[in-house]
Write a protein that holds these residues in place. Structure first.
Motif, mmCIF file in Angstrom:
data_model
loop_
_atom_site.group_PDB
_atom_site.id
_atom_site.type_symbol
_atom_site.label_atom_id
_atom_site.label_comp_id
_atom_site.label_asym_id
_atom_site.label_seq_id
_atom_site.Cartn_x
_atom_site.Cartn_y
_atom_site.Cartn_z
ATOM 1 N N ARG A 78 0.862 -1.181 0.000
ATOM 2 C CA ARG A 78 0.000 0.000 0.000
ATOM 3 C C ARG A 78 0.895 1.225 0.000
ATOM 4 N N PHE A 79 0.546 2.155 -0.875
ATOM 5 C CA PHE A 79 1.326 3.370 -0.968
ATOM 6 C C PHE A 79 0.504 4.523 -0.438
ATOM 7 N N SER A 80 1.064 5.249 0.465
ATOM 8 C CA SER A 80 0.436 6.449 0.981
ATOM 9 C C SER A 80 1.533 7.447 1.283
ATOM 10 N N LYS A 86 10.311 4.844 -1.498
ATOM 11 C CA LYS A 86 10.532 5.524 -2.772
ATOM 12 C C LYS A 86 10.757 4.561 -3.938
ATOM 13 N N ASP A 87 11.534 3.530 -3.760
ATOM 14 C CA ASP A 87 11.812 2.608 -4.863
ATOM 15 C C ASP A 87 10.541 1.923 -5.346
ATOM 16 N N LYS A 88 9.754 1.426 -4.418
ATOM 17 C CA LYS A 88 8.517 0.739 -4.793
ATOM 18 C C LYS A 88 7.509 1.704 -5.400
ATOM 19 N N LEU A 89 7.438 2.891 -4.857
ATOM 20 C CA LEU A 89 6.525 3.896 -5.386
ATOM 21 C C LEU A 89 6.943 4.300 -6.798
ATOM 22 N N ASP A 90 8.224 4.510 -7.011
ATOM 23 C CA ASP A 90 8.719 4.859 -8.347
ATOM 24 C C ASP A 90 8.438 3.736 -9.343
ATOM 25 N N LEU A 146 -2.094 7.048 -6.206
ATOM 26 C CA LEU A 146 -1.174 7.851 -6.999
ATOM 27 C C LEU A 146 -1.727 9.248 -7.247
ATOM 28 N N VAL A 147 -3.037 9.400 -7.193
ATOM 29 C CA VAL A 147 -3.686 10.710 -7.228
ATOM 30 C C VAL A 147 -4.839 10.682 -6.237
ATOM 31 N N GLU A 163 1.075 11.923 -7.154
ATOM 32 C CA GLU A 163 2.429 11.411 -7.032
ATOM 33 C C GLU A 163 3.213 11.635 -8.326
ATOM 34 N N PHE A 164 2.502 12.009 -9.389
ATOM 35 C CA PHE A 164 3.139 12.252 -10.689
ATOM 36 C C PHE A 164 3.542 13.719 -10.829
ATOM 37 N N THR A 165 4.505 13.954 -11.686
ATOM 38 C CA THR A 165 4.884 15.323 -12.042
ATOM 39 C C THR A 165 4.664 15.508 -13.533
ATOM 40 N N ASN A 166 4.662 16.760 -13.970
ATOM 41 C CA ASN A 166 4.509 17.045 -15.399
ATOM 42 C C ASN A 166 5.580 16.340 -16.223
ATOM 43 N N GLU A 167 6.794 16.341 -15.709
ATOM 44 C CA GLU A 167 7.922 15.753 -16.440
ATOM 45 C C GLU A 167 7.740 14.243 -16.645
ATOM 46 N N GLN A 168 7.140 13.585 -15.677
ATOM 47 C CA GLN A 168 6.940 12.125 -15.805
ATOM 48 C C GLN A 168 5.910 11.790 -16.874
ATOM 49 N N ILE A 169 4.944 12.663 -17.055
ATOM 50 C CA ILE A 169 3.889 12.410 -18.035
ATOM 51 C C ILE A 169 4.436 12.733 -19.417
#
Length: 169
Positions: A78-80, A86-90, A146-147, A163-169
């Motif tokens: 579970r991510f919160s 960080k590794d698993k979330l990434d 993630l959102v 959890e996302f950034t513009n650069e990742q999209i």
């Protein structure tokens, strides 16, 4: 006198035919009443059985869903925001984005902008005929934390975190 006798005979014959028809109607009415009674009796016997079957089926499905969710919680991390692995979330974000359609990426991008600008967007105006698909994408992304979205009036979507950034999209 012949005409009167003839008219009397016709009236008598019609009266007999009406009596026969009325008897048949009464007989059919009685049969319909019996059939209706049987139908009511059968439906009263069937309804509890149907209800019992449905309850049993629902109970079975609820147990299955609970077990699936239990297995899911033990096998999926579970991510919160409190749990910052960080590794698993990434890895989750990367896997999510790689599998996402172009429309899904656009939805995530709209969510990021909503979060940054603190503004909502109208899903059906922005995505038109694909708005139901986009709701599915947003719900799926929300379900893995993630959102975070809010939907007002079934149409206006705002994103409070991503959890996302513009650069990742």
């Amino acid at each position: 006198m012949m005409k009167i006798d003839n008219a009397t005979n016709i009236i008598t014959k019609l009266s007999e035919e009406l009596d026969t028809t009325l008897s048949q109607v009464n007989k059919v009415t009685g049969e319909i009443g019996l059939s209706t009674g049987r139908l009511i009796e059968v439906s009263q016997n069937i309804l509890p059985q149907v209800k019992e079957t449905l309850n049993s089926s629902l109970s079975h499905h609820e147990d299955f869903i609970k077990q699936s969710l239990s297995n899911h919680e033990t096998t999926m991390p579970r991510f919160s925001q409190e749990h910052n692995n960080k590794d698993k979330l990434d890895k989750l974000k990367e896997d999510f984005l790689v599998r996402m359609s172009a429309m899904g990426l656009a939805a995530i991008y709209a969510c990021i902008l909503s979060c940054e600008k603190n503004r909502s967007f109208k899903n059906d105006e922005l995505f038109q005929s694909d708005s139901e698909y986009i709701y599915g994408i947003l719900i799926a992304t929300t379900s893995v934390n993630l959102v975070s979205i809010n939907i007002k009036d079934g149409n206006e979507t705002s994103c409070s975190s991503s959890e996302f950034t513009n650069e990742q999209i």
